[in-house]
Enzyme design. Sequence first.
Site, PDB file in Angstrom:
ATOM      1  CE  LYS A   1      -3.313  10.273 -24.562  1.00 32.38           C
ATOM      2  NZ  LYS A   1      -3.459  11.477 -23.831  1.00 32.38           N
TER       3      LYS A   1
ATOM      4  CG  ASP B   1      -1.189  18.363 -21.560  1.00 36.79           C
ATOM      5  OD1 ASP B   1      -0.786  17.191 -21.423  1.00 36.79           O
ATOM      6  OD2 ASP B   1      -2.350  18.650 -21.912  1.00 36.79           O
TER       7      ASP B   1
ATOM      8  CB  ALA C   1       0.298  13.408 -23.235  1.00 37.48           C
TER       9      ALA C   1
ATOM     10  CG  HIS D   1     -16.095  14.609 -27.863  1.00 39.03           C
ATOM     11  ND1 HIS D   1     -16.040  15.702 -27.039  1.00 39.03           N
ATOM     12  CD2 HIS D   1     -15.006  13.862 -27.581  1.00 39.03           C
ATOM     13  CE1 HIS D   1     -14.942  15.619 -26.286  1.00 39.03           C
ATOM     14  NE2 HIS D   1     -14.304  14.502 -26.600  1.00 39.03           N
TER      15      HIS D   1
ATOM     16  CE1 TYR E   1      -4.237   1.709   0.658  1.00 29.11           C
ATOM     17  CE2 TYR E   1      -2.712   3.314   1.593  1.00 29.11           C
ATOM     18  CZ  TYR E   1      -3.969   2.995   1.107  1.00 29.11           C
ATOM     19  OH  TYR E   1      -4.959   3.944   1.044  1.00 29.11           O
TER      20      TYR E   1
ATOM     21  CG  PHE F   1      -6.355  16.833 -24.952  1.00 26.07           C
ATOM     22  CD1 PHE F   1      -6.458  16.429 -26.279  1.00 26.07           C
ATOM     23  CD2 PHE F   1      -6.785  15.965 -23.964  1.00 26.07           C
ATOM     24  CE1 PHE F   1      -6.970  15.180 -26.590  1.00 26.07           C
ATOM     25  CE2 PHE F   1      -7.284  14.715 -24.275  1.00 26.07           C
ATOM     26  CZ  PHE F   1      -7.383  14.319 -25.585  1.00 26.07           C
ATOM     27  CG  ASP F   2     -10.930  16.030 -25.273  1.00 23.91           C
ATOM     28  OD1 ASP F   2      -9.858  15.729 -24.729  1.00 23.91           O
ATOM     29  OD2 ASP F   2     -11.726  15.177 -25.710  1.00 23.91           O
TER      30      ASP F   2
HETATM   31  C1  LIG Z   1      -4.693  12.286 -23.498  1.00 22.27           C
HETATM   32  C2  LIG Z   1      -4.343  13.649 -23.136  1.00 22.27           C
HETATM   33  C3  LIG Z   1      -4.749  14.215 -21.918  1.00 22.27           C
HETATM   34  C4  LIG Z   1      -5.669  13.499 -20.958  1.00 22.27           C
HETATM   35  O1  LIG Z   1      -5.166  12.300 -20.534  1.00 22.27           O
HETATM   36  P1  LIG Z   1      -6.063  11.015 -20.181  1.00 22.27           P
HETATM   37  O2  LIG Z   1      -5.055  10.027 -19.762  1.00 22.27           O
HETATM   38  O3  LIG Z   1      -6.818  10.639 -21.411  1.00 22.27           O
HETATM   39  O4  LIG Z   1      -6.996  11.414 -19.079  1.00 22.27           O
HETATM   40  C5  LIG Z   1      -4.324  15.497 -21.637  1.00 22.27           C
HETATM   41  N1  LIG Z   1      -3.570  16.196 -22.498  1.00 22.27           N
HETATM   42  C6  LIG Z   1      -3.168  15.689 -23.671  1.00 22.27           C
HETATM   43  C7  LIG Z   1      -2.323  16.506 -24.581  1.00 22.27           C
HETATM   44  C8  LIG Z   1      -3.547  14.420 -24.037  1.00 22.27           C
HETATM   45  O5  LIG Z   1      -3.178  13.934 -25.231  1.00 22.27           O
END
Ligand SMILES: *Cc1c(COP(=O)(O)O)cnc(C)c1O
Length: 478
Positions: free
Chosen positions: A270, A227, A229, A462, A85, A137-138
């Site tokens: 990613k 950000d 990813a 979406h 844990y 990003f969305d």
């Molecule tokens: C996928 C993504 C996110 C969100 O991540 P999740 O793991 O899908 O919650 C944030 N910013 C970017 C640029 C992304 O490609």
Amino acid sequence: MDRESTRAEELDRDGDLPFEPYRVKVVERIHRVPRQQRRRLLAEAEYNVFKIPSSAIYIDLLTDSGTSAMSDRQWAAMMTGDEAYAQSRSWDDFERTIREITGYRHVIPCHQGRAAENLLFGTLLDETHVVPNNIHFDTTRANVEFRGAVALDCVCDEGLDPDLEAPFKGDMSLVKLEQAFEKYGQRIPLVMLTITNNSGGGQPVSLANVRAVREVCLARGVPLYLDCARFAENAWFIKRREDGQRDRSIAEIAREFFGYADGCTMSAKKDALVNIGGFVALNDEKIAECLAARLIIQEGFPTYGGLAGRDLAAVAEGLREVLDEEYLTHRIEQVARLGARLDEHGVPYLRPAGGHAIYLDAKRMLPHIPPNLFPGVSFAAALYLEAGIRACEIGSLMFEHADPDTGETVAPEMELVRLAIPRRVYSHTQLDYVADSCARVRDLGERLQGLEIVWQPMALRHFLCRLAPHGGGELIEP
Ligand SMILES: *Cc1c(COP(=O)(O)O)cnc(C)c1O
């Protein structure tokens, strides 16, 4: 592009496209269900491809998120994951690897990127705030707006021109950023940069731009967050396209841009080559303490954050593997190769090819469908119907929003269909089929109808909305 020569240089030096730097050890059977069945399933899903069962998808390019094939080493790491844990061995490996790559002191694990965003924005934002980003990003936009704050996109103008070939179309416009500070001043608590810029075509951000954005932030006394990813894909583009970077390793380049920022949020789904995971990493101790406190309520104890020990172990291994330049070259070339095949068919897409995806230009292919009838969604639905391929709209359905000043509905600049390529999953032959199928759908022309929303939820519509062909007929008129 540095610029003529870049494209050629990105090809293997022997003049061939590089092979997969791996061989297949486990396979997963896929099927193309008959057209009649695809037609029924599409209607049952109410033309929203998010609702089609995966077993009925032939080639799934909905997302590159959480869809990577893991390596033998990652599977081995999962089998030896430590499920304690608190303070597990797998957590040690996770924390150490992220500290090494980013240089940030504090690491907050969470189950995916949006949880990282929720933690950070939940701690730093309120309804008076405005957050500039190249393009949100969305989920990032949704998390900013959920706090009542305004998400402001400041990408450079080149980034909004789908036909322009330029090396760093993900760069933030310094003019737009300065204007944002002039206009909103103290209302800006932080600036974000998305690398690569997913919603703007997977385009990279240059080191020079991160450095310049950093200067603006320093002058204003505001922190910068990445950000990140797709940080390794972004670093690969910097190595290939930016002056003076050729002889550096991916890790060195990444360390430099992380060094210009105060922290990052990452969706490990990613570039960490795993199916689930994420984190926030940062230097500020006070903020890290707040995040950890919030984490315990939302995700779990600060040494696992909503993940199993084996997931942490797979992330750590994936983060080491993604720095392998040979892997990255193959990965990004695979996407470019799909682009080249689309070029042969004259299918328009946002140029140049992105790091993880091709973004088809639906506005150009379907000029008879206005933004409010979602040309991108219509194209994606037809691509499933015609070929069993699943892709994702990145256009008005995803990004229509209210203007912060006037409250009027604004459509995004581009109506795109994203063909996201999962990492280490599909072969060149399969992607050739994708390109050829896109050309067939493009050839449907005016027979393809727009779609109307029948029902939508309050946010991120979406994912869940229901649609029907405009005019009450078929999606593809005979
Ligand atoms: C996928 C993504 C996110 C969100 O991540 P999740 O793991 O899908 O919650 C944030 N910013 C970017 C640029 C992304 O490609």
